[in-house]
Design a protein around this motif. Structure first.
Motif, PDB file in Angstrom:
ATOM      1  N   VAL A   6       0.837  -1.201   0.000  1.00  0.00           N
ATOM      2  CA  VAL A   6       0.000   0.000   0.000  1.00  0.00           C
ATOM      3  C   VAL A   6       0.872   1.250   0.000  1.00  0.00           C
ATOM      4  O   VAL A   6       1.904   1.300   0.664  1.00  0.00           O
ATOM      5  CB  VAL A   6      -0.903   0.011   1.257  1.00  0.00           C
ATOM      6  CG1 VAL A   6      -1.667   1.315   1.371  1.00  0.00           C
ATOM      7  CG2 VAL A   6      -1.863  -1.162   1.232  1.00  0.00           C
ATOM      8  N   VAL A   7       0.421   2.250  -0.757  1.00  0.00           N
ATOM      9  CA  VAL A   7       1.026   3.578  -0.724  1.00  0.00           C
ATOM     10  C   VAL A   7      -0.078   4.583  -0.405  1.00  0.00           C
ATOM     11  O   VAL A   7      -1.184   4.494  -0.930  1.00  0.00           O
ATOM     12  CB  VAL A   7       1.739   3.933  -2.048  1.00  0.00           C
ATOM     13  CG1 VAL A   7       0.804   3.899  -3.238  1.00  0.00           C
ATOM     14  CG2 VAL A   7       2.431   5.287  -1.948  1.00  0.00           C
ATOM     15  N   CYS A  99       4.510  10.537  -0.824  1.00  0.00           N
ATOM     16  CA  CYS A  99       4.095   9.153  -1.035  1.00  0.00           C
ATOM     17  C   CYS A  99       4.664   8.327   0.115  1.00  0.00           C
ATOM     18  O   CYS A  99       5.886   8.265   0.275  1.00  0.00           O
ATOM     19  CB  CYS A  99       4.638   8.620  -2.354  1.00  0.00           C
ATOM     20  SG  CYS A  99       4.237   9.629  -3.796  1.00  0.00           S
ATOM     21  N   VAL A 100       3.788   7.723   0.905  1.00  0.00           N
ATOM     22  CA  VAL A 100       4.213   6.948   2.069  1.00  0.00           C
ATOM     23  C   VAL A 100       3.977   5.472   1.766  1.00  0.00           C
ATOM     24  O   VAL A 100       2.835   5.012   1.701  1.00  0.00           O
ATOM     25  CB  VAL A 100       3.439   7.370   3.337  1.00  0.00           C
ATOM     26  CG1 VAL A 100       3.922   6.570   4.535  1.00  0.00           C
ATOM     27  CG2 VAL A 100       3.603   8.861   3.589  1.00  0.00           C
ATOM     28  N   PHE A 101       5.074   4.744   1.586  1.00  0.00           N
ATOM     29  CA  PHE A 101       5.022   3.325   1.247  1.00  0.00           C
ATOM     30  C   PHE A 101       5.198   2.463   2.491  1.00  0.00           C
ATOM     31  O   PHE A 101       5.772   2.899   3.489  1.00  0.00           O
ATOM     32  CB  PHE A 101       6.144   2.985   0.256  1.00  0.00           C
ATOM     33  CG  PHE A 101       6.004   3.647  -1.091  1.00  0.00           C
ATOM     34  CD1 PHE A 101       5.352   2.999  -2.125  1.00  0.00           C
ATOM     35  CD2 PHE A 101       6.523   4.911  -1.322  1.00  0.00           C
ATOM     36  CE1 PHE A 101       5.222   3.597  -3.367  1.00  0.00           C
ATOM     37  CE2 PHE A 101       6.395   5.527  -2.566  1.00  0.00           C
ATOM     38  CZ  PHE A 101       5.742   4.857  -3.586  1.00  0.00           C
ATOM     39  N   ALA A 102       4.727   1.207   2.399  1.00  0.00           N
ATOM     40  CA  ALA A 102       4.983   0.221   3.452  1.00  0.00           C
ATOM     41  C   ALA A 102       6.502   0.056   3.560  1.00  0.00           C
ATOM     42  O   ALA A 102       7.201   0.220   2.566  1.00  0.00           O
ATOM     43  CB  ALA A 102       4.314  -1.094   3.103  1.00  0.00           C
ATOM     44  N   PRO A 103       7.031  -0.192   4.749  1.00  0.00           N
ATOM     45  CA  PRO A 103       6.367  -0.675   5.950  1.00  0.00           C
ATOM     46  C   PRO A 103       5.782   0.419   6.827  1.00  0.00           C
ATOM     47  O   PRO A 103       5.256   0.131   7.904  1.00  0.00           O
ATOM     48  CB  PRO A 103       7.479  -1.404   6.696  1.00  0.00           C
ATOM     49  CG  PRO A 103       8.701  -0.610   6.380  1.00  0.00           C
ATOM     50  CD  PRO A 103       8.507  -0.169   4.942  1.00  0.00           C
ATOM     51  N   GLY A 118      -5.550   9.367  -1.095  1.00  0.00           N
ATOM     52  CA  GLY A 118      -6.044   8.012  -0.863  1.00  0.00           C
ATOM     53  C   GLY A 118      -4.933   7.015  -0.684  1.00  0.00           C
ATOM     54  O   GLY A 118      -3.750   7.351  -0.675  1.00  0.00           O
ATOM     55  N   ARG A 119      -5.358   5.777  -0.557  1.00  0.00           N
ATOM     56  CA  ARG A 119      -4.446   4.639  -0.382  1.00  0.00           C
ATOM     57  C   ARG A 119      -4.614   3.752  -1.589  1.00  0.00           C
ATOM     58  O   ARG A 119      -5.743   3.445  -1.997  1.00  0.00           O
ATOM     59  CB  ARG A 119      -4.785   4.012   0.968  1.00  0.00           C
ATOM     60  CG  ARG A 119      -5.191   2.667   1.031  1.00  0.00           C
ATOM     61  CD  ARG A 119      -5.672   2.317   2.459  1.00  0.00           C
ATOM     62  NE  ARG A 119      -4.915   1.264   3.031  1.00  0.00           N
ATOM     63  CZ  ARG A 119      -5.158  -0.016   2.822  1.00  0.00           C
ATOM     64  NH1 ARG A 119      -6.156  -0.401   2.064  1.00  0.00           N
ATOM     65  NH2 ARG A 119      -4.382  -0.928   3.363  1.00  0.00           N
TER      66      ARG A 119
END
Length: 124
Positions: A6-7, A99-103, A118-119
């Motif tokens: 998910v981002v 942009c915030v990526f996993a983890p 959004g995600r």
């Protein structure tokens, strides 16, 4: 088969004057004792522990754009954009994005002072 990742995408228009300005908003700071201090963004978005290598900051002026552009243009160079960008339906112009990526885990995406786009899912 790899699991979907998910981002989370956050947009801004006119808030950040430079790439350094947006990095100051996102990056952890340090106290006089050398302890990490959460950034404003980390607090607003509810990120308990930031993995900075999995956060991408985009500023339109750094890409040669002088005015806000649609997300499709602003975000096209982000990691895995070929997979998740087609899911973005917004045409709202912006001149900066996070942009915030996993983890990284975002627990309060609507708590930021930015527009939460959004995600979106992708396969790493």
């Amino acid at each position: 088969m790899t699991e979907a990742s998910v981002v989370h995408i956050f947009l801004s228009r006119g808030r950040f004057s430079s790439f350094e300005d947006i990095r100051d908003y996102v990056d952890e700071g340090w106290s006089e004792n050398g302890d990490a201090e959460p950034s404003v963004f980390m607090g607003e978005a509810g990120i308990a522990k930031l993995e900075p290598m999995c956060v991408e900051v985009i500023h339109a002026q750094d890409d040669g754009h002088r005015a806000p552009v649609v997300p499709e243009v602003l975000l096209r160079e982000a990691s895995y954009a070929d997979q998740w960008l087609p899911q973005v339906k917004s045409t709202e112009p912006a001149d900066a994005a996070i942009c915030v990526f996993a983890p990284n885990v975002v627990t309060n995406p609507h708590g930021t002072s930015l527009h939460y786009l959004g995600r979106f899912t992708y396969r790493a």
